[in-house]
Design an enzyme around this catalytic site. Structure first.
Site, PDB file in Angstrom:
ATOM      1  N   ARG A  69      41.298  -0.797  42.238  1.00  0.00           N
ATOM      2  CA  ARG A  69      41.631   0.348  41.407  1.00  0.00           C
ATOM      3  C   ARG A  69      42.559   1.279  42.185  1.00  0.00           C
ATOM      4  O   ARG A  69      42.509   1.344  43.402  1.00  0.00           O
ATOM      5  CB  ARG A  69      40.366   1.117  41.003  1.00  0.00           C
ATOM      6  CG  ARG A  69      39.532   0.416  39.938  1.00  0.00           C
ATOM      7  CD  ARG A  69      38.325   1.236  39.528  1.00  0.00           C
ATOM      8  NE  ARG A  69      37.359   1.340  40.603  1.00  0.00           N
ATOM      9  CZ  ARG A  69      37.212   2.372  41.413  1.00  0.00           C
ATOM     10  NH1 ARG A  69      37.952   3.463  41.245  1.00  0.00           N
ATOM     11  NH2 ARG A  69      36.321   2.372  42.376  1.00  0.00           N
ATOM     12  N   TYR A 197      45.158  -6.264  37.776  1.00  0.00           N
ATOM     13  CA  TYR A 197      43.905  -6.384  38.528  1.00  0.00           C
ATOM     14  C   TYR A 197      42.714  -5.749  37.804  1.00  0.00           C
ATOM     15  O   TYR A 197      42.765  -4.567  37.435  1.00  0.00           O
ATOM     16  CB  TYR A 197      44.016  -5.746  39.924  1.00  0.00           C
ATOM     17  CG  TYR A 197      42.677  -5.825  40.624  1.00  0.00           C
ATOM     18  CD1 TYR A 197      42.292  -7.003  41.249  1.00  0.00           C
ATOM     19  CD2 TYR A 197      41.770  -4.784  40.548  1.00  0.00           C
ATOM     20  CE1 TYR A 197      41.024  -7.124  41.809  1.00  0.00           C
ATOM     21  CE2 TYR A 197      40.501  -4.896  41.104  1.00  0.00           C
ATOM     22  CZ  TYR A 197      40.143  -6.067  41.732  1.00  0.00           C
ATOM     23  OH  TYR A 197      38.882  -6.194  42.267  1.00  0.00           O
ATOM     24  N   LYS A 206      35.887   0.324  33.168  1.00  0.00           N
ATOM     25  CA  LYS A 206      35.886   1.703  33.644  1.00  0.00           C
ATOM     26  C   LYS A 206      36.658   2.637  32.716  1.00  0.00           C
ATOM     27  O   LYS A 206      36.243   3.774  32.469  1.00  0.00           O
ATOM     28  CB  LYS A 206      36.451   1.775  35.068  1.00  0.00           C
ATOM     29  CG  LYS A 206      35.572   1.056  36.106  1.00  0.00           C
ATOM     30  CD  LYS A 206      34.175   1.482  36.002  1.00  0.00           C
ATOM     31  CE  LYS A 206      33.126   0.936  36.936  1.00  0.00           C
ATOM     32  NZ  LYS A 206      33.302   0.143  38.057  1.00  0.00           N
ATOM     33  N   HIS A 226      27.740   5.398  35.628  1.00  0.00           N
ATOM     34  CA  HIS A 226      28.065   4.284  36.537  1.00  0.00           C
ATOM     35  C   HIS A 226      26.748   3.784  37.152  1.00  0.00           C
ATOM     36  O   HIS A 226      26.500   3.990  38.334  1.00  0.00           O
ATOM     37  CB  HIS A 226      29.025   4.792  37.609  1.00  0.00           C
ATOM     38  CG  HIS A 226      29.693   3.717  38.422  1.00  0.00           C
ATOM     39  ND1 HIS A 226      30.291   3.974  39.631  1.00  0.00           N
ATOM     40  CD2 HIS A 226      29.873   2.401  38.196  1.00  0.00           C
ATOM     41  CE1 HIS A 226      30.816   2.858  40.122  1.00  0.00           C
ATOM     42  NE2 HIS A 226      30.571   1.888  39.272  1.00  0.00           N
ATOM     43  N   SER A 248      31.234   2.654  43.945  1.00  0.00           N
ATOM     44  CA  SER A 248      31.748   1.285  43.953  1.00  0.00           C
ATOM     45  C   SER A 248      31.470   0.605  45.286  1.00  0.00           C
ATOM     46  O   SER A 248      31.641   1.212  46.348  1.00  0.00           O
ATOM     47  CB  SER A 248      33.250   1.315  43.683  1.00  0.00           C
ATOM     48  OG  SER A 248      33.482   1.959  42.443  1.00  0.00           O
ATOM     49  N   CYS A 250      28.683  -0.204  46.660  1.00  0.00           N
ATOM     50  CA  CYS A 250      27.565   0.364  47.413  1.00  0.00           C
ATOM     51  C   CYS A 250      26.228  -0.229  46.995  1.00  0.00           C
ATOM     52  O   CYS A 250      25.177   0.335  47.302  1.00  0.00           O
ATOM     53  CB  CYS A 250      27.542   1.882  47.268  1.00  0.00           C
ATOM     54  SG  CYS A 250      28.904   2.684  48.123  1.00  0.00           S
ATOM     55  N   ASP A 277      26.391  -2.366  36.336  1.00  0.00           N
ATOM     56  CA  ASP A 277      27.478  -1.427  36.651  1.00  0.00           C
ATOM     57  C   ASP A 277      27.505  -0.191  35.747  1.00  0.00           C
ATOM     58  O   ASP A 277      27.817   0.889  36.222  1.00  0.00           O
ATOM     59  CB  ASP A 277      28.823  -2.154  36.548  1.00  0.00           C
ATOM     60  CG  ASP A 277      29.957  -1.414  37.256  1.00  0.00           C
ATOM     61  OD1 ASP A 277      29.777  -1.022  38.428  1.00  0.00           O
ATOM     62  OD2 ASP A 277      31.021  -1.208  36.640  1.00  0.00           O
ATOM     63  N   ARG A 374      36.607 -10.607  43.801  1.00  0.00           N
ATOM     64  CA  ARG A 374      35.556 -10.450  42.785  1.00  0.00           C
ATOM     65  C   ARG A 374      35.299 -11.740  42.025  1.00  0.00           C
ATOM     66  O   ARG A 374      36.149 -12.617  41.959  1.00  0.00           O
ATOM     67  CB  ARG A 374      35.999  -9.381  41.768  1.00  0.00           C
ATOM     68  CG  ARG A 374      36.248  -8.000  42.377  1.00  0.00           C
ATOM     69  CD  ARG A 374      35.233  -7.005  41.917  1.00  0.00           C
ATOM     70  NE  ARG A 374      35.286  -5.771  42.705  1.00  0.00           N
ATOM     71  CZ  ARG A 374      34.373  -4.809  42.573  1.00  0.00           C
ATOM     72  NH1 ARG A 374      33.377  -4.937  41.729  1.00  0.00           N
ATOM     73  NH2 ARG A 374      34.452  -3.733  43.317  1.00  0.00           N
TER      74      ARG A 374
HETATM   75  P1  GTP Z   1      31.015  -2.241  42.197  1.00  0.00           P
HETATM   76  O1  GTP Z   1      31.044  -3.532  41.460  1.00  0.00           O
HETATM   77  O2  GTP Z   1      32.272  -1.952  42.928  1.00  0.00           O
HETATM   78  O3  GTP Z   1      30.625  -1.086  41.329  1.00  0.00           O
HETATM   79  O4  GTP Z   1      29.947  -2.413  43.420  1.00  0.00           O
HETATM   80  P2  GTP Z   1      28.359  -2.475  43.473  1.00  0.00           P
HETATM   81  O5  GTP Z   1      27.807  -1.090  43.536  1.00  0.00           O
HETATM   82  O6  GTP Z   1      27.821  -3.370  42.416  1.00  0.00           O
HETATM   83  O7  GTP Z   1      28.099  -3.113  44.932  1.00  0.00           O
HETATM   84  P3  GTP Z   1      27.553  -4.557  45.346  1.00  0.00           P
HETATM   85  O8  GTP Z   1      26.134  -4.776  44.920  1.00  0.00           O
HETATM   86  O9  GTP Z   1      28.529  -5.576  44.915  1.00  0.00           O
HETATM   87  O10 GTP Z   1      27.541  -4.434  46.940  1.00  0.00           O
HETATM   88  C1  GTP Z   1      28.705  -4.173  47.668  1.00  0.00           C
HETATM   89  C2  GTP Z   1      28.525  -4.478  49.113  1.00  0.00           C
HETATM   90  O11 GTP Z   1      27.396  -3.794  49.647  1.00  0.00           O
HETATM   91  C3  GTP Z   1      28.290  -5.961  49.396  1.00  0.00           C
HETATM   92  O12 GTP Z   1      29.088  -6.351  50.479  1.00  0.00           O
HETATM   93  C4  GTP Z   1      26.841  -6.045  49.740  1.00  0.00           C
HETATM   94  O13 GTP Z   1      26.582  -7.081  50.617  1.00  0.00           O
HETATM   95  C5  GTP Z   1      26.529  -4.673  50.338  1.00  0.00           C
HETATM   96  N1  GTP Z   1      25.128  -4.287  50.068  1.00  0.00           N
HETATM   97  C6  GTP Z   1      24.507  -4.273  48.866  1.00  0.00           C
HETATM   98  N2  GTP Z   1      23.206  -3.896  48.973  1.00  0.00           N
HETATM   99  C7  GTP Z   1      22.996  -3.658  50.299  1.00  0.00           C
HETATM  100  C8  GTP Z   1      21.850  -3.224  51.045  1.00  0.00           C
HETATM  101  O14 GTP Z   1      20.766  -3.000  50.527  1.00  0.00           O
HETATM  102  N3  GTP Z   1      22.032  -3.065  52.392  1.00  0.00           N
HETATM  103  C9  GTP Z   1      23.232  -3.320  52.999  1.00  0.00           C
HETATM  104  N4  GTP Z   1      23.312  -3.143  54.307  1.00  0.00           N
HETATM  105  N5  GTP Z   1      24.328  -3.736  52.320  1.00  0.00           N
HETATM  106  C10 GTP Z   1      24.223  -3.900  50.987  1.00  0.00           C
HETATM  107  C1  SPV Z   2      34.162  -0.489  40.695  1.00  0.00           C
HETATM  108  O1  SPV Z   2      35.144  -0.306  41.421  1.00  0.00           O
HETATM  109  O2  SPV Z   2      33.248   0.356  40.578  1.00  0.00           O
HETATM  110  C2  SPV Z   2      34.020  -1.767  39.958  1.00  0.00           C
HETATM  111  C3  SPV Z   2      35.144  -2.694  39.956  1.00  0.00           C
HETATM  112  O3  SPV Z   2      32.991  -2.001  39.337  1.00  0.00           O
HETATM  113  S1  SPV Z   2      36.418  -2.220  38.869  1.00  0.00           S
HETATM  114  O4  SPV Z   2      36.191  -2.890  37.594  1.00  0.00           O
HETATM  115  O5  SPV Z   2      37.672  -2.693  39.463  1.00  0.00           O
HETATM  116  O6  SPV Z   2      36.408  -0.812  38.677  1.00  0.00           O
HETATM  117 MN    MN Z   3      31.462  -0.280  39.561  1.00  0.00          MN
END
Ligand code: GTP
Ligand code: SPV
Ligand code: MN
Length: 592
Positions: A69, A197, A206, A226, A248, A250, A277, A374
């Site tokens: 983004r 993208y 989003k 979110h 994002s 996290c 999400d 992704r």
């Molecule tokens: P978006 O799709 O961007 O909104 O991201 P998201 O909030 O769904 O994050 P996602 O679950 O994909 O995790 C992103 C990164 O954080 C990955 O590399 C995970 O491995 C890491 N991660 C997720 N949960 C944990 C956790 O409990 N501890 C640690 N240390 N890392 C974590």
């Molecule tokens: C985020 O960035 O929080 C996502 C991926 O879930 S995107 O759809 O690119 O915003």
């Molecule tokens: Mn997201």
């Protein structure tokens, strides 16, 4: 495909503007999608993967300048600047249109325009909303098929109503300097140009389900957040639902699909995913808050996803999935990313499209897969998908959780004193930036409710809306918590094991909601007694470790309060008085 006069009139205007060679309505049929897949394979836009190991899966690479983004080029356009607020990039509606019209003029000459009707939320749900996206990208069509309920059913849901979001996307020439992701919340309209993208172009996600929908929710009395949605089923069959907002990359997808640790699994606890999400939440007839997931798939971060960290996400990607910017293992014709396993393939194409050998990488950052690579996976692939996934009324929310990446400051978990204090806690969120957006990574910035990049109106009004919702919900309001999985030791290692073990924290949260466990009152909220976090089966984590993770450094928190004060100052008189009061009270408690 429709007799809806509002749709037809808008489509005519847009066709006249972008002048496509051909207009194709997407009906959602398998035959039409198969033909589009074939076309994308023929042109090289997509590559087909190993039919045995990854049936129906496709690989796609975006331009190197187009991998995340672009917050700096994302706008909320309204008549008055105050209505977009101090956090959003703003331009007056007609001025932005005047700027973009020349870019769109004739941009689809020689190209096909696909007309994608889609529904956000279950078909037939009173809470679902329809959008139509016009695009010149097959990648967008194929992704929207996974991420939304796309095709004829969406038009049936719309009927002859004028309440649909008008999305216009063209990849144009993918020029960075002319890239714009523009929301016009007052006109239910989105214009996106010069990107191809994910979040920039899958307009249902989003752009609509958060930026436009947050404004719709403000006007109509509901919330677009979110947030992931998960259900924890107790051995007696009772399911409690939790929503959680993390910025994002996290941890939302990971938490939403977590696998209970043995200590809970053996007792019969189960975790179900409703969403990973976005949550749309309404007050139900019984006065409680109900959440639906407006999406139909997961656009998840690939790196770090493996059988141990997120088995269910990995399983979800085993068929009918689109991979974007991961590495291509040429020997197996499969995909690879950092953290999938410890064996990067030897004969491999890195995410930039360059063939490399063994462990030499040419891409900046030395990674075979882009850190924001992704997968787009259908929700129905997920082994732990909730049976309520398509429930038109959604699921009742017991607890709401905020969280982010904080190396110090925030404890593992704490509970707000009440709803208004919980809104303060959400508004005061901060987190280290990630690769999900272009720009520096690892810098702490304020990210209220994880909505900084996604709130489609003045965030001061948004805070006010949260407070209003709490008044309406009264004692039926979900309890509000904050978590932090990312505290580090002096060497920078994460102290808390995270992932599946986060359920130990969620169980404390549910116990608090049921009034089953005491807590320690601190200046920032209620913190667990360390003994109340169940550590059975964990080797490296002791009650002493947890005590450390729960500690609160008043100095750091006072510094943090100064950051909140700076944020609040930006809103002037659009900041609800209640929040200024909450901040003052928190400071006073800390100073004591
Ligand atoms: P978006 O799709 O961007 O909104 O991201 P998201 O909030 O769904 O994050 P996602 O679950 O994909 O995790 C992103 C990164 O954080 C990955 O590399 C995970 O491995 C890491 N991660 C997720 N949960 C944990 C956790 O409990 N501890 C640690 N240390 N890392 C974590
Ligand atoms: C985020 O960035 O929080 C996502 C991926 O879930 S995107 O759809 O690119 O915003
Ligand atoms: Mn997201």
């Amino acid at each position: 495909m429709t007799e809806n006069k509002h749709v037809k009139q808008w489509l005519d205007e847009m066709v006249e503007l972008v002048k496509p060679a051909k207009v194709v309505w997407i009906d959602g049929s398998e035959a039409q999608l198969a033909a589009l897949r074939d076309e994308a394979l023929a042109t090289g836009e997509m590559e087909a993967l190993n039919e045995e190991k990854l049936p129906g899966c496709l690989l796609h690479r975006t331009a190197e300048n187009d991998v995340a983004r672009v917050e700096g080029r994302t706008y909320i356009c309204t008549k008055n600047k105050e209505d977009a607020g101090p956090i959003n990039n703003w331009m007056e509606t007609s001025a932005m249109k005047a700027k973009l019209l020349p870019l769109y003029d004739g941009v689809m000459q020689g190209r096909t325009m696909y007309v994608i009707p889609y529904c956000m939320g279950p078909i037939g749900s009173p809470f679902s909303k329809v959008g139509i996206e016009l695009t010149d990208s097959i990648y967008v069509v194929l992704n929207m098929d996974i991420m939304t309920r796309m095709g004829k059913d969406a038009l049936t849901q719309l009927g002859d109503s004028n309440d649909f979001v008008r999305g216009l996307h063209s990849k144009a020439n993918v020029e960075e300097e002319n890239r714009y992701i523009v929301q016009f919340p007052e006109e239910n309209t989105i214009w996106s140009i010069n990107s191809a993208y994910g979040g920039n172009v899958l307009l249902g996600k989003k752009c609509f389900a958060l930026r436009i929908a947050s404004y719709q929710g403000f006007k109509e009395g509901w919330m677009a957040e979110h947030m992931l949605i998960l259900g924890i089923e107790a051995p007696n069959g009772e399911v409690n639902y939790i929503t959680a907002a993390f910025p994002s990359a996290c941890g939302k997808t990971n938490l939403a699909m977590l696998i209970p640790p043995e200590v809970y699994a053996k007792q019969g606890y189960k975790v179900w995913t409703v969403g990973d999400d976005i949550a749309w939440m309404h007050i139900g007839d019984d006065g409680r808050l109900y959440a639906i997931n407006p999406e139909a798939g997961f656009f998840g971060v690939a790196p770090g996803t493996n059988a141990k960290s997120n088995f269910n996400a990995l399983e979800s990607t085993k068929k009918n999935t689109i991979f974007t910017n991961v590495a291509h293992d040429l020997d197996q014709n499969t995909v690879w990313w950092e953290g999938l396993d410890k064996n990067p393939p030897e004969n491999v194409v890195e995410w930039t499209g360059k063939k490399v050998n063994g462990k030499e990488y040419t891409a900046e950052g030395g990674k075979l897969a882009h850190p924001n690579s992704r997968f787009t996976a259908p929700a129905i692939n997920c082994p732990c998908l909730s049976k309520e996934f398509n429930n038109p009324n959604g699921v009742p929310v017991t607890a709401m959780v905020f969280g982010g990446r904080r190396a110090k400051t925030a404890p593992l978990v704490y509970q707000s004193f009440d709803w208004a204090h919980g809104v303060f806690v959400g508004s005061a969120m901060a987190s280290e930036t990630t690769a999900a957006a272009t720009g520096a990574v690892g810098v702490v910035r304020r990210d209220p409710m994880a909505m900084r990049p996604f709130c489609g109106y003045n965030m001061g009004d948004y805070f006010g809306h949260w407070l209003e919702m709490g008044k309406k919900l009264g004692d039926k309001a979900p309890r509000i918590f904050n978590v932090n999985w990312f505290r580090t030791d002096d060497e920078g290692h994460f102290i808390w094991p995270g992932f599946g073990d986060n359920m130990r924290v969620l169980m404390w949260i549910l116990s608090r909601c049921k009034g089953e466990v005491d807590a320690v009152e601190t200046p920032i909220g209620y913190v667990p007694n360390a003994e109340d976090i169940n550590l059975e089966g964990l080797d490296d984590v002791t009650t002493e470790t947890v005590r450390g993770l729960l500690s609160i450094d008043k100095e750091l928190w006072l510094e943090d309060a100064a950051g909140v004060e700076e944020l609040y100052a930006m809103f002037g008189d659009r900041l609800p008085e209640e929040l200024a009061k909450q901040l003052a009270e928190q400071k006073a408690r800390l100073a004591k």
